[in-house]
Enzyme design. Structure first.
Site, PDB file in Angstrom:
ATOM      1  N   GLY A 180      34.794  34.803  36.135  1.00 46.62           N
ATOM      2  CA  GLY A 180      35.690  33.708  37.153  1.00 46.62           C
ATOM      3  C   GLY A 180      35.192  32.400  36.407  1.00 46.62           C
ATOM      4  O   GLY A 180      33.923  32.438  36.019  1.00 46.62           O
ATOM      5  N   GLY A 185      28.434  36.569  34.651  1.00 48.03           N
ATOM      6  CA  GLY A 185      27.385  37.188  35.688  1.00 48.03           C
ATOM      7  C   GLY A 185      26.816  38.578  35.168  1.00 48.03           C
ATOM      8  O   GLY A 185      26.518  38.738  34.135  1.00 48.03           O
ATOM      9  N   GLY A 227      27.629  41.653  35.353  1.00 50.07           N
ATOM     10  CA  GLY A 227      28.528  42.643  34.440  1.00 50.07           C
ATOM     11  C   GLY A 227      28.497  41.945  33.106  1.00 50.07           C
ATOM     12  O   GLY A 227      28.402  42.936  31.973  1.00 50.07           O
ATOM     13  N   ASP A 235      28.929  32.535  43.419  1.00 50.50           N
ATOM     14  CA  ASP A 235      28.143  33.078  44.710  1.00 50.50           C
ATOM     15  C   ASP A 235      26.670  33.299  44.690  1.00 50.50           C
ATOM     16  O   ASP A 235      26.144  33.455  45.802  1.00 50.50           O
ATOM     17  CB  ASP A 235      28.758  34.784  44.800  1.00 50.50           C
ATOM     18  CG  ASP A 235      30.154  34.940  44.957  1.00 50.50           C
ATOM     19  OD1 ASP A 235      30.825  33.837  45.030  1.00 50.50           O
ATOM     20  OD2 ASP A 235      30.648  36.098  44.629  1.00 50.50           O
ATOM     21  N   GLY A 289      32.121  34.449  48.371  1.00 52.30           N
ATOM     22  CA  GLY A 289      30.942  35.329  48.527  1.00 52.30           C
ATOM     23  C   GLY A 289      31.385  36.789  48.810  1.00 52.30           C
ATOM     24  O   GLY A 289      31.626  37.137  49.948  1.00 52.30           O
ATOM     25  N   ARG A 290      31.504  37.498  47.420  1.00 53.91           N
ATOM     26  CA  ARG A 290      32.008  39.154  47.844  1.00 53.91           C
ATOM     27  C   ARG A 290      30.913  39.834  48.395  1.00 53.91           C
ATOM     28  O   ARG A 290      31.323  40.581  49.235  1.00 53.91           O
ATOM     29  CB  ARG A 290      32.177  39.411  46.363  1.00 53.91           C
ATOM     30  CG  ARG A 290      33.120  38.630  45.427  1.00 53.91           C
ATOM     31  CD  ARG A 290      33.405  39.507  44.122  1.00 53.91           C
ATOM     32  NE  ARG A 290      34.007  40.751  44.324  1.00 53.91           N
ATOM     33  CZ  ARG A 290      35.257  40.923  44.630  1.00 53.91           C
ATOM     34  NH1 ARG A 290      36.159  39.899  44.571  1.00 53.91           N
ATOM     35  NH2 ARG A 290      35.673  42.118  44.633  1.00 53.91           N
ATOM     36  N   TYR A 292      39.802  28.409  45.286  1.00 53.05           N
ATOM     37  CA  TYR A 292      39.994  27.994  43.970  1.00 53.05           C
ATOM     38  C   TYR A 292      39.924  26.533  43.534  1.00 53.05           C
ATOM     39  O   TYR A 292      39.512  26.116  42.506  1.00 53.05           O
ATOM     40  CB  TYR A 292      41.329  28.619  43.391  1.00 53.05           C
ATOM     41  CG  TYR A 292      41.649  29.897  43.478  1.00 53.05           C
ATOM     42  CD1 TYR A 292      40.965  30.683  42.487  1.00 53.05           C
ATOM     43  CD2 TYR A 292      42.208  30.748  44.418  1.00 53.05           C
ATOM     44  CE1 TYR A 292      41.061  32.231  42.353  1.00 53.05           C
ATOM     45  CE2 TYR A 292      42.177  32.190  44.557  1.00 53.05           C
ATOM     46  CZ  TYR A 292      41.741  32.841  43.622  1.00 53.05           C
ATOM     47  OH  TYR A 292      41.811  34.208  43.417  1.00 53.05           O
TER      48      TYR A 292
END
Length: 532
Positions: free
Chosen positions: A162, A253, A255, A284, A329-330, A436
């Site tokens: 993102g 990130g 991943g 985040d 903030g997942r 966004y």
């Protein structure tokens, strides 16, 4: 009796004053004695010791491949002649009446070069009777000798996942560091659209010369484009071979970093002398060990406008105005809690790490009702990942494998309206989702500086032949971290029993719904200062 009490108090005061003076004199004598012996000033603690440091070492290409130039390429700041600028005012800057002279190639020594065992200790806070060992992080910065000859270096930069404030800053500073600090003469390629840009014929790479990147740091987003997924190791390796890439910079990130380490491992397996460097990217702020991720401070700052707007809506819309702001903030509520503390206008903050209780003695709905009754309005901030304990977890995932989140903002809006109605009142609730808008803005000054530090140090590490590493700020010092260690405990969470959450409770005065530790349960622990 009164006279005796007075005399006794005077006698006790005199004794305390004499004892204080004796301690002061003794302390001064001890200080003089220590300084005379060459010891540092201060009290020697017998119950706080540190005698072992275990370094998180980073893999070096020199262990597998010979350094170009026999390891005799000396590292000096090059300051090569600048290319022609590409900005709106370039024409105005030219003075045709002055005879132009070629700018000489300049170089200068670095003020400080880093050695292989220079490190930053992880556990700065030491406790009486605690461990006498700590972990150490390899300190970032320029090394004395280079693994790569700058004349032969081709490099590639890719942004994945993102958007986040500061992406363009990192891209720009990597390109400029390679060209300006090291005088790289090869190509610097920008890979478009994330990992799939290594092989998608519709997304040819961009040549990132100094002229092209000169103004991109003033723009939000990423000029390279980004996407999730698209990782194909064979196609990526084929690109690196075909374009003779010697350094790959991966911005993303946890991943994305796992993918970067897979590229590193495959290069080593196939005998490719390629340095793979990561730059942690997560708005985040949930990558472990580092003090903070770039773009986080900008996100907290940008959140303030949404919170102020929510307060204005709540104050002005009668009756019983309530403003709700949903922030990103997942799995970690760092943006929400720091925006709440920075604002000072928030009455309720909900984050993934803390259970959401709607009703009852510790319920958030009765708390909001009380706040509205007392001050006429209330402001709520929710992290997007909050409330899964009451809404349930989704089984759907996106291209990066991230689970889709329930709509906590809309849920809270409906619940606030329902609760007020059950109390015989009407609530006027306004809901704002600026997610966004926040992630697509340019970096602020603090993040711009941080992006420059990250990019420059990533280049320092790659040019020295380090690989399979990421760069970050740990205990306010730039360090190199091995990617496997960095991602092993990422994404991280905010400590619900730490000082940060205490400060949030002090601001909002909401009920604390964090349960006490169960029998045998260990409290949350982290080396990152933000989590203590």
């Amino acid at each position: 009796y009164a006279t005796l009490s007075f005399l006794q108090r005077r006698r006790e005061e005199k004794e305390r004053a004499e004892a204080y003076e004796a301690r002061r004199v003794a302390k001064l004598k001890q200080k003089e004695k220590q300084l005379a012996a060459g010891d540092p000033d201060g009290i020697l603690l017998d119950d706080v010791k540190l005698d072992r440091v275990y370094l998180w070492d980073v893999e070096k290409l020199s262990g597998r491949f010979p350094a170009e130039g026999g390891g005799k390429v000396v590292n000096r700041m090059q300051f090569g002649a600048e290319e022609e600028e590409n900005d709106l005012f370039a024409a105005l800057k030219r003075n045709t009446s002055v005879i132009s002279e070629e700018e000489p190639d300049l170089e200068t020594n670095y003020n400080k070069l880093i050695n292989n065992h220079d490190c930053v200790v992880a556990d700065l806070v030491r406790k009486a009777g605690g461990n006498n060992w700590t972990r150490g992080y390899l300190r970032a910065g320029p090394r004395k000798s280079l693994h790569f000859n700058p004349k032969n270096v081709n490099a590639a930069i890719v942004t994945c996942g993102g958007l986040c404030p500061g992406l363009n800053n990192v891209v720009r500073e990597i390109a400029k560091s390679l060209k300006v600090l090291y005088g790289v003469e090869g190509d610097i390629l920008g890979i478009r659209g994330g990992y799939k840009g290594f092989y998608d014929k519709h997304l040819p790479p961009i040549e990132l010369n100094k002229k092209w990147v000169n103004e991109i740091h003033h723009m939000g987003g990423t000029v390279l484009g980004s996407s999730r997924g698209g990782f194909d190791i064979d196609k990526i390796i084929n690109f690196l071979k075909t374009r003779k890439i010697k350094q790959l910079y991966v911005i993303g990130g946890d991943g994305t970093h796992r993918g970067a380490f897979k590229i590193h491992e495959t290069c080593m397996e196939r005998g490719m002398n390629v340095a793979v460097a990561g730059i942690p990217k997560t708005i985040d702020n949930d990558i472990d060990y580092i003090d903070k991720s770039f773009g986080f401070q900008t996100a907290v700052e940008a959140s303030q406008l949404a919170i102020r707007s929510a307060k204005t809506e709540a104050v002005c819309n009668l009756p019983n105005g309530v403003g709700i702001v949903k922030l990103m903030g997942r799995s970690a509520g760092f943006i929400a809690v720091h925006a709440t503390m920075a604002s000072g206008d928030v009455d309720l903050c909900l984050v993934p790490e803390v259970p959401t209780v709607l009703e009852g003695r510790n319920g958030c709905l009765p708390h909001i009702f009380r706040r509205v009754r007392k001050q006429g309005y209330a402001v709520i901030v929710v992290a997007e990942g909050a409330g899964e304990d009451i809404l349930g977890e989704s089984t759907e995932v996106d291209a990066s494998g991230n689970k889709k989140l329930p709509k906590i903002g809309e849920f809270m809006k409906a619940k606030v309206e329902e609760y007020f109605k059950s109390q015989g009142e009407t609530a006027t609730v306004k809901y704002i989702d600026p997610s966004y808008m926040i992630r697509s803005i340019p970096a602020n000054a603090a993040d711009s500086l941080y992006c420059m530090q990250l990019a420059q140090n990533a280049v320092h590490g790659a040019m020295a032949g380090l690989t399979g590493f990421s760069v970050g700020l740990c205990n306010n010092r730039m360090v190199f971290l091995p990617i496997p260690e960095l991602v092993a405990t990422s994404p991280r969470n905010m400590n619900p029993r730490g000082r940060t959450w205490e400060r949030v409770l002090a601001v909002t005065r909401q009920p604390n719904t964090v349960p006490p530790l169960g029998e045998g349960e260990v409290d949350y622990s982290s080396h990152a200062p933000m989590l203590r």
